[in-house]
Design a protein around this motif. Structure first.
Motif, PDB file in Angstrom:
ATOM      1  N   GLY A 212       0.812  -1.211   0.000  1.00 55.72           N
ATOM      2  CA  GLY A 212       0.000   0.000   0.000  1.00 55.72           C
ATOM      3  C   GLY A 212       0.841   1.253   0.000  1.00 55.72           C
ATOM      4  N   ASP A 213       1.876   1.281   0.833  1.00 57.80           N
ATOM      5  CA  ASP A 213       2.755   2.455   0.878  1.00 57.80           C
ATOM      6  C   ASP A 213       3.531   2.609  -0.428  1.00 57.80           C
ATOM      7  OD1 ASP A 213       1.912   3.019   3.431  1.00 57.80           O
ATOM      8  OD2 ASP A 213       3.627   2.058   4.413  1.00 57.80           O
ATOM      9  N   SER A 215       2.576   1.615  -3.313  1.00 58.14           N
ATOM     10  CA  SER A 215       1.618   2.029  -4.350  1.00 58.14           C
ATOM     11  C   SER A 215       1.443   3.540  -4.366  1.00 58.14           C
ATOM     12  CB  SER A 215       0.268   1.347  -4.121  1.00 58.14           C
ATOM     13  OG  SER A 215       0.342  -0.038  -4.342  1.00 58.14           O
ATOM     14  N   LYS A 216       1.497   4.166  -3.200  1.00 58.29           N
ATOM     15  CA  LYS A 216       1.374   5.626  -3.142  1.00 58.29           C
ATOM     16  C   LYS A 216       2.516   6.303  -3.887  1.00 58.29           C
ATOM     17  CE  LYS A 216      -1.025   5.474   1.322  1.00 58.29           C
ATOM     18  NZ  LYS A 216      -0.922   5.754   2.772  1.00 58.29           N
ATOM     19  N   ILE A 217       3.704   5.736  -3.785  1.00 55.12           N
ATOM     20  CA  ILE A 217       4.854   6.288  -4.497  1.00 55.12           C
ATOM     21  C   ILE A 217       4.700   6.071  -6.001  1.00 55.12           C
ATOM     22  CG2 ILE A 217       7.354   6.205  -4.763  1.00 55.12           C
ATOM     23  CD1 ILE A 217       6.271   7.410  -2.110  1.00 55.12           C
ATOM     24  N   LEU A 219       1.915   5.853  -7.645  1.00 55.03           N
ATOM     25  CA  LEU A 219       0.901   6.794  -8.119  1.00 55.03           C
ATOM     26  C   LEU A 219       1.450   8.220  -8.176  1.00 55.03           C
ATOM     27  CD1 LEU A 219      -2.180   5.347  -6.230  1.00 55.03           C
ATOM     28  CD2 LEU A 219      -1.843   5.366  -8.716  1.00 55.03           C
ATOM     29  N   GLU A 220       2.342   8.560  -7.264  1.00 56.90           N
ATOM     30  CA  GLU A 220       2.939   9.894  -7.302  1.00 56.90           C
ATOM     31  C   GLU A 220       3.848  10.031  -8.525  1.00 56.90           C
ATOM     32  OE1 GLU A 220       5.436  13.041  -4.463  1.00 56.90           O
ATOM     33  OE2 GLU A 220       4.603  11.179  -3.605  1.00 56.90           O
ATOM     34  N   SER A 244      -6.595  -2.826  -6.684  1.00 61.47           N
ATOM     35  CA  SER A 244      -6.599  -1.572  -5.923  1.00 61.47           C
ATOM     36  C   SER A 244      -5.820  -0.480  -6.649  1.00 61.47           C
ATOM     37  CB  SER A 244      -6.010  -1.821  -4.534  1.00 61.47           C
ATOM     38  OG  SER A 244      -5.958  -0.627  -3.786  1.00 61.47           O
ATOM     39  N   LEU A 245      -4.623  -0.808  -7.140  1.00 61.90           N
ATOM     40  CA  LEU A 245      -3.837   0.195  -7.857  1.00 61.90           C
ATOM     41  C   LEU A 245      -4.521   0.581  -9.163  1.00 61.90           C
ATOM     42  CD1 LEU A 245      -1.210   1.839  -8.069  1.00 61.90           C
ATOM     43  CD2 LEU A 245      -0.208  -0.106  -9.285  1.00 61.90           C
ATOM     44  N   GLU A 248      -6.938   3.369  -9.028  1.00 55.91           N
ATOM     45  CA  GLU A 248      -6.418   4.702  -8.718  1.00 55.91           C
ATOM     46  C   GLU A 248      -5.629   5.325  -9.861  1.00 55.91           C
ATOM     47  OE1 GLU A 248      -7.095   6.337  -5.918  1.00 55.91           O
ATOM     48  OE2 GLU A 248      -8.339   4.642  -5.282  1.00 55.91           O
TER      49      GLU A 248
END
Length: 394
Positions: A212-213, A215-217, A219-220, A244-245, A248
């Motif tokens: 999850g963490d 994935s945030k990178i 997406l950034e 999930s990814l 987004e």
């Protein structure tokens, strides 16, 4: 109906029926409903010095012939990827030659209107011999390979770098490196998130062992460079993380599944979103994959599942733990189906799987209709058993 001899983990032999393959039709035009790349392997010269640590000596006729086989089924080719033994026997000089030859072949033989749909190639830092380098050299290494791939005209897959995994001290380091590399991309690239199962040296890629963490990178990075990112290939063998990814991603950025365990439902999607494909498994089952996507083109989901679902059990065996030895099964099936003269691999990797493991691949390939010439496959398999001192049972 004839039969093949199978061998189990205790050396016991059984006979298993093998019948004629169900004929599958090549597409008469481009596949429409999904974009699908098959990650192709390389075929060595069987007589050459392709032992562990030696430079790869490639059988170019067989290697390029296999790519023509994939194109003939309407699949794009993902070349010079981990399936081609990047970081497992394919050295830097052979990688460059593979990219050059495959791209030239795609330009003349693939039949695709857009070369980047016919072929995408891996860009990495693996030509740098030193195991530990700084971030500036990681960027320089990426840019050197990126320039070469772009000069050939191929589409680009920006692979996960072992050097970056070692050098990065924070998620911010990944943001910095990808920002600098993507700034030089002439056309949108596919990012590659290769999980620890495929390469243990990539553990914690994108700055965290938590998906999850990380994935945030991801997406950034994508959000900062939407115009330069075609999509992301996700190879974590975690269907829920992919879904999930996928939900987004910005509009226009595609998820290319690299999940060789769960691709059937991921490619079909949920009615709102779906994954395209960039799979080593599709190199092993190209006719089945093509026919299944053709069924999706015709909105025939029952036919899609009938064709593709049985191949997942085969793929799970090919990609069984230790997953990074899956290339052995891909090359073995290629040999059984007549695409290469021997099951040999660069770096001697054909020895990476046991006879019982390969025997189960044979059984599951029969069940999945993945042996296109069953008589040839049976003859080659029985010859392989004989070479190992096992006499086929009647």
């Amino acid at each position: 109906m004839t039969s093949v001899t199978l061998v189990d983990d205790h050396g016991r032999l059984t006979s298993y029926p093998i019948g004629a393959a169900e004929p599958l039709a090549r597409p008469t035009g481009p596949l429409r409903s999904r974009t699908a790349f098959a990650a192709a392997h390389v075929v060595p010269l069987a007589w050459a010095d392709n032992v562990p640590g030696a430079p790869a000596e490639i059988d170019w006729d067989a290697t390029l012939g296999f790519r023509r086989h994939l194109w003939s089924w309407g699949l794009g080719v993902a070349d010079a990827m981990d399936t081609a033994q990047r970081n497992m026997g394919l050295d830097a000089a052979a990688t460059r030659e593979l990219i050059k030859r495959s791209t030239a072949e795609a330009r003349g033989e693939s039949g695709f209107a857009d070369l980047s749909d016919a072929i995408v190639v891996g860009v990495n830092t693996d030509h740098i011999d030193e195991p530990v380098i700084g971030l500036d050299r990681v960027v320089a290494g990426y840019l050197e390979q990126l320039a070469f791939a772009q000069d050939q005209g191929a589409g680009v897959v920006l692979m996960a770098s072992r050097h970056l995994a070692r050098a990065a001290r924070s998620a911010e380091d990944y943001l910095t490196v990808y920002d600098r590399v993507l700034a030089e991309a002439e056309r949108p690239v596919i990012l590659h998130w290769l999980g620890e199962a495929f390469d243990p040296q990539l553990a914690g890629y994108f700055g965290s062992p938590d998906t999850g963490d990380a994935s945030k990178i991801v997406l950034e990075i994508i959000g900062d460079h939407v115009a330069r990112v075609r999509g992301i290939k996700m190879s974590l063998l975690d269907a829920e993380a992919e879904i999930s990814l996928r939900a987004e991603l910005p509009d226009g950025v595609r998820l290319f599944t690299g999940d060789d365990y769960n691709y059937s439902r991921l490619i079909e999607g949920d009615g709102r979103r779906y994954s395209d494909a960039l799979l080593g498994a599709f190199a092993a089952v190209a006719p089945n994959a093509s026919a299944a996507i053709q069924a999706l083109d015709a909105d025939d989901h029952d036919r899609y599942h009938a064709l593709l679902d049985p191949t997942e059990a085969l793929a799970r065996q090919i990609f069984a733990t230790p997953t990074f030895y899956y290339k052995t099964g891909v090359a073995f099936l290629s040999w059984l189906n007549g695409h290469q003269p021997s099951p040999a691999m660069v770096g001697g990797l054909h020895s990476a799987r046991s006879l019982p493991h390969l025997s189960e691949i044979v059984r599951l390939a029969i069940d999945a209709n993945a042996l296109t010439a069953p008589d040839l496959a049976a003859a080659r398999w029985h010859g392989f058993l004989a070479l190992n001192g096992i006499e086929a049972v009647s």
